[in-house]
Design a protein around this motif. Structure first.
Motif, PDB file in Angstrom:
ATOM      1  N   ILE A 165     -17.384 -25.210  18.218  1.00 55.56           N
ATOM      2  CA  ILE A 165     -16.299 -24.313  17.801  1.00 55.56           C
ATOM      3  C   ILE A 165     -16.216 -24.260  16.280  1.00 55.56           C
ATOM      4  O   ILE A 165     -16.061 -23.185  15.694  1.00 55.56           O
ATOM      5  CB  ILE A 165     -14.956 -24.770  18.417  1.00 55.56           C
ATOM      6  CG1 ILE A 165     -14.972 -24.525  19.928  1.00 55.56           C
ATOM      7  CG2 ILE A 165     -13.788 -24.051  17.774  1.00 55.56           C
ATOM      8  CD1 ILE A 165     -13.791 -25.109  20.657  1.00 55.56           C
ATOM      9  N   ALA A 166     -16.337 -25.387  15.621  1.00 59.55           N
ATOM     10  CA  ALA A 166     -16.287 -25.419  14.159  1.00 59.55           C
ATOM     11  C   ALA A 166     -17.447 -24.635  13.559  1.00 59.55           C
ATOM     12  O   ALA A 166     -17.266 -23.882  12.587  1.00 59.55           O
ATOM     13  CB  ALA A 166     -16.308 -26.857  13.663  1.00 59.55           C
ATOM     14  N   ALA A 167     -18.630 -24.765  14.117  1.00 58.26           N
ATOM     15  CA  ALA A 167     -19.789 -24.019  13.616  1.00 58.26           C
ATOM     16  C   ALA A 167     -19.596 -22.530  13.835  1.00 58.26           C
ATOM     17  O   ALA A 167     -19.936 -21.715  12.974  1.00 58.26           O
ATOM     18  CB  ALA A 167     -21.058 -24.507  14.307  1.00 58.26           C
ATOM     19  N   ASN A 168     -19.036 -22.157  14.961  1.00 55.26           N
ATOM     20  CA  ASN A 168     -18.802 -20.749  15.257  1.00 55.26           C
ATOM     21  C   ASN A 168     -17.758 -20.163  14.310  1.00 55.26           C
ATOM     22  O   ASN A 168     -17.883 -19.022  13.878  1.00 55.26           O
ATOM     23  CB  ASN A 168     -18.359 -20.589  16.713  1.00 55.26           C
ATOM     24  CG  ASN A 168     -18.360 -19.152  17.152  1.00 55.26           C
ATOM     25  OD1 ASN A 168     -19.028 -18.315  16.558  1.00 55.26           O
ATOM     26  ND2 ASN A 168     -17.605 -18.858  18.197  1.00 55.26           N
ATOM     27  N   GLN A 169     -16.735 -20.918  13.971  1.00 59.00           N
ATOM     28  CA  GLN A 169     -15.704 -20.425  13.057  1.00 59.00           C
ATOM     29  C   GLN A 169     -16.271 -20.193  11.672  1.00 59.00           C
ATOM     30  O   GLN A 169     -15.911 -19.230  10.999  1.00 59.00           O
ATOM     31  CB  GLN A 169     -14.541 -21.410  12.993  1.00 59.00           C
ATOM     32  CG  GLN A 169     -13.671 -21.374  14.226  1.00 59.00           C
ATOM     33  CD  GLN A 169     -12.535 -22.381  14.170  1.00 59.00           C
ATOM     34  OE1 GLN A 169     -12.558 -23.287  13.339  1.00 59.00           O
ATOM     35  NE2 GLN A 169     -11.580 -22.237  15.044  1.00 59.00           N
ATOM     36  N   VAL A 209     -18.238 -16.900  11.819  1.00 53.53           N
ATOM     37  CA  VAL A 209     -17.342 -15.744  11.854  1.00 53.53           C
ATOM     38  C   VAL A 209     -16.753 -15.501  10.479  1.00 53.53           C
ATOM     39  O   VAL A 209     -16.637 -14.359  10.041  1.00 53.53           O
ATOM     40  CB  VAL A 209     -16.235 -15.952  12.919  1.00 53.53           C
ATOM     41  CG1 VAL A 209     -15.168 -14.907  12.798  1.00 53.53           C
ATOM     42  CG2 VAL A 209     -16.841 -15.947  14.310  1.00 53.53           C
ATOM     43  N   THR A 210     -16.410 -16.536   9.766  1.00 48.21           N
ATOM     44  CA  THR A 210     -15.853 -16.382   8.433  1.00 48.21           C
ATOM     45  C   THR A 210     -16.860 -15.731   7.496  1.00 48.21           C
ATOM     46  O   THR A 210     -16.514 -14.825   6.736  1.00 48.21           O
ATOM     47  CB  THR A 210     -15.416 -17.751   7.872  1.00 48.21           C
ATOM     48  OG1 THR A 210     -14.485 -18.330   8.769  1.00 48.21           O
ATOM     49  CG2 THR A 210     -14.788 -17.616   6.521  1.00 48.21           C
ATOM     50  N   THR A 211     -18.108 -16.137   7.555  1.00 46.99           N
ATOM     51  CA  THR A 211     -19.136 -15.547   6.707  1.00 46.99           C
ATOM     52  C   THR A 211     -19.325 -14.080   7.049  1.00 46.99           C
ATOM     53  O   THR A 211     -19.390 -13.233   6.148  1.00 46.99           O
ATOM     54  CB  THR A 211     -20.467 -16.309   6.893  1.00 46.99           C
ATOM     55  OG1 THR A 211     -20.249 -17.682   6.607  1.00 46.99           O
ATOM     56  CG2 THR A 211     -21.532 -15.762   5.975  1.00 46.99           C
ATOM     57  N   ASP A 212     -19.400 -13.759   8.325  1.00 45.59           N
ATOM     58  CA  ASP A 212     -19.549 -12.369   8.733  1.00 45.59           C
ATOM     59  C   ASP A 212     -18.317 -11.556   8.360  1.00 45.59           C
ATOM     60  O   ASP A 212     -18.431 -10.409   7.960  1.00 45.59           O
ATOM     61  CB  ASP A 212     -19.805 -12.274  10.234  1.00 45.59           C
ATOM     62  CG  ASP A 212     -21.175 -12.790  10.621  1.00 45.59           C
ATOM     63  OD1 ASP A 212     -22.051 -12.869   9.727  1.00 45.59           O
ATOM     64  OD2 ASP A 212     -21.373 -13.115  11.804  1.00 45.59           O
TER      65      ASP A 212
END
Length: 61
Positions: free
Chosen positions: A15-19, A22-25
């Motif tokens: 979940i932390a890696a996915n967040q 998403v922030t970069t995108d």
């Protein structure tokens, strides 16, 4: 209990890696929108000048 704790840590890491992704995108997409919206807002008002310049450049003689 150790297996369940390992699974929850792996899920938390995912979940932390996915967040972060998403922030970069989200930053990239917001930069695109911030740069294109002013152009789209100004173009209708400046369109007559673009058309005039195109017509002047097309006339030979």
């Amino acid at each position: 209990m150790d297996a369940q704790q390992d699974v929850s840590q792996n899920i938390s890491a995912a979940i932390a890696a996915n967040q972060r992704a998403v922030t970069t995108d989200s930053l990239k997409m917001s930069a695109v929108i911030i740069t294109t919206v002013p152009i789209l807002c100004i173009y209708p008002f400046a369109q007559k000048y673009f058309a005039k310049g195109t017509l002047v450049g097309a006339i030979k003689g």
